[in-house]
Design a protein around this motif. Structure first.
Motif, PDB file in Angstrom:
ATOM      1  N   ARG A  92       0.987   4.131  -2.983  1.00  0.00           N
ATOM      2  CA  ARG A  92       0.799   5.561  -2.735  1.00  0.00           C
ATOM      3  C   ARG A  92       2.007   6.372  -3.209  1.00  0.00           C
ATOM      4  N   ARG A  97       0.831  -1.209   0.000  1.00  0.00           N
ATOM      5  CA  ARG A  97       0.000   0.000   0.000  1.00  0.00           C
ATOM      6  C   ARG A  97       0.865   1.258   0.000  1.00  0.00           C
ATOM      7  N   LEU A 125      -7.200   2.710  -1.827  1.00  0.00           N
ATOM      8  CA  LEU A 125      -6.495   3.214  -0.646  1.00  0.00           C
ATOM      9  C   LEU A 125      -7.395   4.025   0.273  1.00  0.00           C
TER      10      LEU A 125
END
Length: 683
Positions: A201, A197, A236
């Motif tokens: 990002r 994750r 996300l």
């Protein structure tokens, strides 16, 4: 989990690739992970849908909800068409697993191959297959740990690590990884999940948001990056990213597609961004989907998409179309867009096009599993309506500069197109110097062609494809028409090319008692600034032939004016006779074309080699799709001596096998075909 990283990393000097400077780039080709110790070959029978697994899910994936996934699972097992789609997905997964690597294509870079994980992800989400999970886990961890230059595809794109910008490759990688993770989080430890994750990002979402914030362009990059930003933001849980992605997509469709649904980069480059809107639209609520399309010309795109195709009766070359510019002459219309328009608006022409080009009567909208989730939840059975039933006109001009004369909508008809573009809503993106160029197909054969494109890295692309040599138009003193972007950071411009902003114009179209007609004005497309550069196309509806009248005038100086006619010889099956006479006969396997040329001044005729590339473009020069000299044969016709004024008559007669061309005479400045004089101007 220990991930063994096997890479082929070749540091090389790539000169002038987008950055306009020499820079050392890392090339990421095959990045295989080690096969598991218990590796064996797999079969599709091992992939069983696990309904208990699905029922235990708290949510769906980024597309749809848990109930949507359950409907998709039942469709794949209980519907005959669904079973075929499911078989295809499982076979793809087996092929990947048995090689323990993604399927490799002509774009030979790992980043492109890794996009396939999204297809694998739905198979894993429905089955929980252990080996497929292992494959996804290992490759996702590998990707998460690759440096920023991989994610931004720095080999090809501008790369500034201090403020990285994520472009087309970043957008696709990020959304496909986000989709995959939304169905496969159970494969990862909490630490690994946090690592993936964070990579999404920092290496995906932030560079994409930088690009959308910084760029002023309106082009197909926005469609891909906007979709990537929206889907990654949704996965996300980043509301600001979702809003930026969605607003960028709305801006793109509203400011790139013409009001009549046409698009300035051509049909091939239309399909790419518009089909890639599907993930974002599929992830929206039903109300958002309707609002997304309401203000855009996309609502009317099926009409434009219907016109270029030959619709061969035998079903072969179903995807053959008469098109322009830097895109392919083969390819379906944007199938996923057609599915969206059919389901959202009940568009019956879109339904017909979707059925015709898929060859499937029902559930063709479900070929893409992402939209299948939406269709199965909300879609209805929309009755199709053909272009003939829609009563689409046989002479039609579009705002993007593509203009058509069709003999009808019946199979094996005749299709001619004339290109008259100026700057469109996407400006000159992917245009070429080819105003007043003609393409022609008939009886299932593509005769007068646009050669498509060699690799963007190939000298052939710059020295031929992006010049008027690749067009079926008029050259003045063998120089190209004005072109908005020549050479630059991509390659060296030909000496005869001149930078400028060409503006073609459709000055007439319609139907008279005998002839259909189109007229194109290209005066503002030449560096010589001629007083007249008019091309008139007449089509005799009853006798099925065309007359092309070219009128050129420059009172300031005499010129050699050259008409070029590129003929399809990609397969080596073109036969030419009468090369040096008034009538050249071009024989193709299914049909023939007679090309007759006349003028009041002596003419010089020749046949030279040209290029016709394959139906897709290679990443690097010398690929399998790159045409060889002679893959097109080009008839050139010029005034033998320089002149301030020149008028050329060209008769184009598509002929079924066994048919003889009609007689053509030119006397006293008047052309007659089959004994009938041709009007010297528009009807």
């Amino acid at each position: 989990m220990c991930i063994f990283k096997k890479t082929i990393l070749i540091s090389t000097l790539i000169c002038g690739v987008l950055t306009g400077m020499a820079a050392e780039k890392t090339i990421y080709r095959e990045l295989r992970t080690p096969k598991p110790e218990n590796f064996r070959n797999y079969s599709i029978d091992e992939f069983k849908i696990d309904y208990d697994r699905l029922a235990a899910r708290k949510t769906g994936m980024v597309y749809g909800d848990r109930e949507g996934l359950l409907k998709l699972a039942h469709f794949y097992e209980e519907n005959e068409i669904g079973r075929q789609y499911w078989k295809t997905l499982r076979q793809f997964s087996v092929d990947v697993l048995n090689d323990w690597y993604f399927k490799m294509g002509s774009f030979d870079r790992h980043i492109y191959w890794s996009f396939q994980m999204e297809t694998l992800s739905i198979v894993y989400a429905l089955t929980g297959h252990e080996a497929l999970g292992k494959f996804l886990h290992d490759h996702i961890m590998q990707i998460a740990r690759l440096p920023l230059d991989f994610w931004c595809h720095a080999e090809l794109r501008k790369y500034k690590p201090e403020r990285p910008q994520g472009m087309i490759e970043t957008g696709q990688l990020a959304w496909k990884l986000s989709c995959t993770m939304s169905g496969a989080e159970d494969l990862f430890t909490p630490a690994e999940l946090a690592e993936v994750r964070a990579a999404l990002r920092e290496k995906g979402l932030v560079p994409m948001m930088n690009y959308l914030t910084d760029t002023k362009a309106v082009n197909n990059f926005i469609a891909i990056v906007g979709t990537g930003t929206y889907i990654t933001g949704k996965y996300l849980g980043d509301a600001a990213a979702c809003e930026l992605g969605k607003s960028s997509l709305v801006k793109f469709v509203n400011n790139s597609v013409e009001t009549d649904g046409s698009y300035g980069e051509g049909t091939g480059y239309f399909s790419y961004p518009m089909d890639n809107l599907t993930p974002a639209v599929a992830a929206m609520s039903p109300e958002e989907r309707v609002g997304f399309f309401n203000e855009s010309g996309l609502r009317h795109s099926p009409v434009w998409l219907a016109y270029p195709y030959l619709y061969p009766a035998d079903g072969e070359n179903r995807e053959l179309r008469v098109v322009y510019g830097d895109n392919s002459y083969m390819g379906r219309p944007a199938q996923k867009l057609l599915a969206m328009l059919t389901d959202i608006y009940g568009d019956r022409l879109a339904a017909w096009l979707g059925q015709h080009f898929s060859g499937i009567k029902q559930y063709w909208q479900c070929a893409d599993w992402r939209w299948a989730v939406v269709h199965l939840a909300n879609g209805k059975d929309i009755p199709p309506q053909s272009p003939a039933a829609e009563k689409l006109p046989l002479v039609k001009g579009f705002d993007n500069g593509e203009n058509f004369i069709r003999s009808g909508w019946e199979p094996d008809g005749i299709v001619l197109s004339l290109y008259t573009a100026g700057p469109t809503r996407v400006n000159y993106a992917h245009q070429r110097p080819e105003r007043n160029s003609i393409n022609l197909g008939a009886y299932g054969e593509y005769f007068i062609i646009s050669p498509h494109s060699a690799s963007y890295r190939s000298p052939i692309h710059y020295q031929y494809d992006l010049t008027s040599l690749a067009a079926n138009t008029i050259l003045i003193d063998n120089r190209s028409q004005l072109f908005n972007k020549i050479g630059g950071s991509w390659g060296n411009a030909p000496e005869y090319a001149t930078v400028g902003k060409p503006v073609g114009k459709l000055v007439g179209s319609g139907s008279g008692p005998v002839f259909d007609y189109l007229g194109g004005d290209a005066r503002r497309c030449y560096q010589e600034k001629p007083e007249t550069a008019l091309r008139i196309v007449l089509y005799h509806r009853a006798k099925k032939y065309f007359v092309v009248i070219d009128r050129l005038k420059d009172a300031k100086a005499p010129h050699i004016y050259t008409a070029r006619w590129q003929l399809n010889n990609r397969d080596g099956k073109l036969g030419l006779t009468g090369v040096e006479g008034e009538t050249l006969l071009a024989a193709r396997p299914k049909a023939d074309l007679a090309v007759s040329t006349f003028s009041s001044v002596p003419l010089a005729r020749a046949v030279v080699d040209g290029y016709m590339h394959g139906s897709s473009r290679d990443y690097s020069p010398g690929g399998v799709n790159e045409g060889k000299p002679g893959s097109a044969r080009v008839l050139t016709v010029s005034n033998a001596s320089p002149a301030k004024e020149f008028t050329l008559f060209t008769v184009l007669q598509p002929l079924k096998k066994g048919e003889k061309p009609l007689s053509c005479q030119f006397t006293g400045g008047t052309l007659s075909v089959d004994g009938e004089p041709i009007p010297p101007d528009l009807p």
